[in-house]
Write a protein that holds these residues in place. Sequence first.
Motif, PDB file in Angstrom:
ATOM      1  N   VAL A  21      31.194  40.465  -4.671  1.00 56.37           N
ATOM      2  CA  VAL A  21      30.438  39.624  -5.605  1.00 56.37           C
ATOM      3  C   VAL A  21      29.587  38.621  -4.840  1.00 56.37           C
ATOM      4  O   VAL A  21      28.398  38.431  -5.131  1.00 56.37           O
ATOM      5  CB  VAL A  21      31.399  38.882  -6.568  1.00 56.37           C
ATOM      6  CG1 VAL A  21      30.667  37.776  -7.308  1.00 56.37           C
ATOM      7  CG2 VAL A  21      32.009  39.848  -7.564  1.00 56.37           C
ATOM      8  N   VAL A  22      30.191  37.987  -3.834  1.00 62.39           N
ATOM      9  CA  VAL A  22      29.452  36.994  -3.035  1.00 62.39           C
ATOM     10  C   VAL A  22      28.291  37.646  -2.287  1.00 62.39           C
ATOM     11  O   VAL A  22      27.171  37.129  -2.266  1.00 62.39           O
ATOM     12  CB  VAL A  22      30.408  36.299  -2.026  1.00 62.39           C
ATOM     13  CG1 VAL A  22      29.624  35.408  -1.076  1.00 62.39           C
ATOM     14  CG2 VAL A  22      31.457  35.492  -2.770  1.00 62.39           C
ATOM     15  N   LEU A  23      28.534  38.817  -1.677  1.00 60.09           N
ATOM     16  CA  LEU A  23      27.492  39.501  -0.916  1.00 60.09           C
ATOM     17  C   LEU A  23      26.334  39.944  -1.811  1.00 60.09           C
ATOM     18  O   LEU A  23      25.158  39.814  -1.432  1.00 60.09           O
ATOM     19  CB  LEU A  23      28.081  40.708  -0.182  1.00 60.09           C
ATOM     20  CG  LEU A  23      29.098  40.409   0.913  1.00 60.09           C
ATOM     21  CD1 LEU A  23      29.616  41.704   1.533  1.00 60.09           C
ATOM     22  CD2 LEU A  23      28.486  39.520   1.997  1.00 60.09           C
ATOM     23  N   CYS A  24      26.655  40.457  -2.992  1.00 59.67           N
ATOM     24  CA  CYS A  24      25.593  40.874  -3.918  1.00 59.67           C
ATOM     25  C   CYS A  24      24.819  39.654  -4.436  1.00 59.67           C
ATOM     26  O   CYS A  24      23.594  39.731  -4.640  1.00 59.67           O
ATOM     27  CB  CYS A  24      26.193  41.659  -5.084  1.00 59.67           C
ATOM     28  SG  CYS A  24      26.745  43.321  -4.640  1.00 59.67           S
ATOM     29  N   ALA A  25      25.519  38.554  -4.650  1.00 64.32           N
ATOM     30  CA  ALA A  25      24.842  37.329  -5.081  1.00 64.32           C
ATOM     31  C   ALA A  25      23.887  36.834  -3.992  1.00 64.32           C
ATOM     32  O   ALA A  25      22.780  36.362  -4.279  1.00 64.32           O
ATOM     33  CB  ALA A  25      25.870  36.251  -5.427  1.00 64.32           C
ATOM     34  N   ILE A  26      24.320  36.954  -2.734  1.00 61.10           N
ATOM     35  CA  ILE A  26      23.448  36.570  -1.618  1.00 61.10           C
ATOM     36  C   ILE A  26      22.199  37.422  -1.601  1.00 61.10           C
ATOM     37  O   ILE A  26      21.085  36.933  -1.376  1.00 61.10           O
ATOM     38  CB  ILE A  26      24.207  36.696  -0.277  1.00 61.10           C
ATOM     39  CG1 ILE A  26      25.302  35.636  -0.174  1.00 61.10           C
ATOM     40  CG2 ILE A  26      23.234  36.570   0.909  1.00 61.10           C
ATOM     41  CD1 ILE A  26      26.178  35.780   1.049  1.00 61.10           C
ATOM     42  N   GLN A  27      22.354  38.736  -1.878  1.00 59.82           N
ATOM     43  CA  GLN A  27      21.189  39.616  -1.882  1.00 59.82           C
ATOM     44  C   GLN A  27      20.253  39.318  -3.042  1.00 59.82           C
ATOM     45  O   GLN A  27      19.043  39.514  -2.920  1.00 59.82           O
ATOM     46  CB  GLN A  27      21.628  41.082  -1.919  1.00 59.82           C
ATOM     47  CG  GLN A  27      20.482  42.081  -1.944  1.00 59.82           C
ATOM     48  CD  GLN A  27      19.465  41.860  -0.821  1.00 59.82           C
ATOM     49  OE1 GLN A  27      19.820  41.385   0.266  1.00 59.82           O
ATOM     50  NE2 GLN A  27      18.216  42.200  -1.090  1.00 59.82           N
TER      51      GLN A  27
END
Length: 207
Positions: free
Chosen positions: A170-176
């Motif tokens: 979730v955090v990685l996709c939010a960063i993207q």
Amino acid sequence: MCSGGCAKCLGTTLIPLAVLCTLANILLFFPGGEVINNNSHITNEVWYFGGMLGSGVLMIFPALVFLGLKNNDCCGCCGNESCGKRFAMFTSIIFAAVGLLGAGYCFIVSAVALNRGPICNDGSKWRYPFENGNYLSNTTMWALCKSPENILPWHLTLFSLLLIMSGIQVVLCAIQVVNGLIGTICGDCTCCGCCGHSQNYDTHTRK
């Protein structure tokens, strides 16, 4: 770091996480490491396929898109040297949203499963002996589950891993999503550099 390079790093991280989530979900079909002949004796949340579908299959597509952004051609779109890269970054936002939904689904399923506890045999019948996560802080209650053997550690470990890994996704996709917005608005530094270099080269060549 350029937006394309950042996306590639995120994609590289998401793929092993997706594989691990899929494996964790598969292992949950064998409670306590045992083969169960009756499917109704497998915890319901396992059948929701949070790890296999949400954090697994749905995460592969965003990861592959992120990996391809670094090598995306950015100099030949409608006569605009940067619009190809900008469009690709915009597309990555959509795939990142898909990843967010998948990982969020896995996160919620895992949290519910941890709170509810596993289905097990209490010596007389198969049932869910725990409620509201009361077994998490009171290990003496684990004795209520007679079989499968080691069902509690198995359930807790695998669903906790799914919870943590889906949270990271979730955090990685939010960063993207943020990175994609920056790339869409500002373009990619590699793109600007390579196209600028190409223009200078053509100018010198004409002279």
